[in-house]
Design a protein around this motif. Sequence first.
Motif, PDB file in Angstrom:
ATOM      1  N   GLY A  31       0.789  -1.225   0.000  1.00  0.00           N
ATOM      2  CA  GLY A  31       0.000   0.000   0.000  1.00  0.00           C
ATOM      3  C   GLY A  31       0.816   1.266   0.000  1.00  0.00           C
ATOM      4  N   VAL A  32       2.154   1.171   0.101  1.00  0.00           N
ATOM      5  CA  VAL A  32       3.042   2.326   0.066  1.00  0.00           C
ATOM      6  C   VAL A  32       4.032   2.137  -1.078  1.00  0.00           C
ATOM      7  N   ASN A  90      14.953   1.871  -0.738  1.00  0.00           N
ATOM      8  CA  ASN A  90      14.713   3.105   0.011  1.00  0.00           C
ATOM      9  C   ASN A  90      14.849   2.901   1.509  1.00  0.00           C
ATOM     10  N   ALA A  91      15.188   3.994   2.178  1.00  0.00           N
ATOM     11  CA  ALA A  91      15.227   4.009   3.633  1.00  0.00           C
ATOM     12  C   ALA A  91      13.797   3.914   4.167  1.00  0.00           C
ATOM     13  N   PRO A  92      13.640   3.543   5.453  1.00  0.00           N
ATOM     14  CA  PRO A  92      12.291   3.491   6.024  1.00  0.00           C
ATOM     15  C   PRO A  92      11.558   4.817   5.836  1.00  0.00           C
ATOM     16  N   LEU A  93      10.274   4.725   5.481  1.00  0.00           N
ATOM     17  CA  LEU A  93       9.489   5.919   5.173  1.00  0.00           C
ATOM     18  C   LEU A  93       8.578   6.268   6.341  1.00  0.00           C
ATOM     19  N   PRO A  94       8.513   7.550   6.705  1.00  0.00           N
ATOM     20  CA  PRO A  94       7.565   7.963   7.745  1.00  0.00           C
ATOM     21  C   PRO A  94       6.128   7.864   7.239  1.00  0.00           C
ATOM     22  N   ALA A  96      11.805  10.992  -2.150  1.00  0.00           N
ATOM     23  CA  ALA A  96      10.825  10.362  -1.275  1.00  0.00           C
ATOM     24  C   ALA A  96      10.306  11.384  -0.275  1.00  0.00           C
ATOM     25  N   GLY A  97       9.076  11.203   0.161  1.00  0.00           N
ATOM     26  CA  GLY A  97       8.470  12.095   1.129  1.00  0.00           C
ATOM     27  C   GLY A  97       6.970  12.141   0.946  1.00  0.00           C
TER      28      GLY A  97
END
Length: 361
Positions: free
Chosen positions: A74-75, A92-96, A125-126
């Motif tokens: 879902g992300v 990618n790094a962990p996403l908030p 990313a963001g």
Amino acid sequence: LAPGGDVQSFQITPDSSRVVYSVTQNADYYVVELYSVPIAGGPSTRLNALLVGNTEFLLSPDSGRVVYRAEPSGVVELYSVPITGGVPIKLNAPLPSGAYVHGSRASSNPGPQISPDSSQVVYRAGTDQVVQLFSVPIDGGSAVRIDFGAQGYLSYIALSPDSSRVVYYQGGTLYSAPLTGGTSVPLNTGGFVYRRVDDVGFEIDAASSRVVYLSDQETSGLVELFSVPLTGGASVKLNGPLAPGSPTWFDFELSPDASRVVYFTDQDTTFFDELYSVPIAGGAAQKLSAGEGVYYYQVSPDSSHVVYLGIQDGTYEMDSVPIDGGSPPTQLNEPLDPGVHVVRFEIAPDSAGVVYNTIQS
């Protein structure tokens, strides 16, 4: 393919050994699978679990890996997999919360990019409001943030041909940073960086030495052409004084050998688009075109000439001129009947000839 399945897109690897393609295996076009097959034929190898909602993928220049965005949970996140198959790696790094890996086909919302040496992947990313820029090894590892948090939306990005640096646009300013992380330096001194007629308003030269860009850094609202070292430093204005009342209409192309910039704008005559050439590090601009204006142009692959469509007595004709302006333009097309115009041309890769077509208006 399963009944109702469709091939959505495909790419041939740079070494011409394989074809990578995306397919939907049922009526749900939101669920996409990715496959790799030898170009001469043979079994197809499935590369991903699911490209849910995305059919976009990149092939590394060395033909070793496939990079793609997917959202299995879902992300939207970023993955890399060997081109012959294997276990996909999340890059990618962990996403908030609320963040995702950005990307589209629009230059103002660029997706991930692979470095020319196939070592790194640069991605944005963001959230929809706050976007950050990262670099990560293509086969996995720690993602490093490249931007330093300047105000404004982070959009256009470009990687240098030697894979040493990345240039990005944020809040009206161009920045240059080491590809694997380090200090970002601003390239334009004040003002805003503007788009070209139909493209991004900056370009890194083929030698990875300088960045050419459009900005109003000297006079607010007056778009002009500048060049600056890729690693930062003093910029130099490339164009001559513009005609009074000139609109902000500018386009440019860098020569493949990184020696000169060819640009067109109404520098001498208001509302007449004319063609000029200037050394990329600065110097006297030479007018290349003759007649009543320029419609379209190309720099030859060997960087020796510029071919352009110019207006002569109301007719579009095709001329060629040395890139340094050392001699007057030479008409390339045969004499045209009344109402006939040259509308398109392409220069041969070896720069030995030009193919063109005409139309009766």
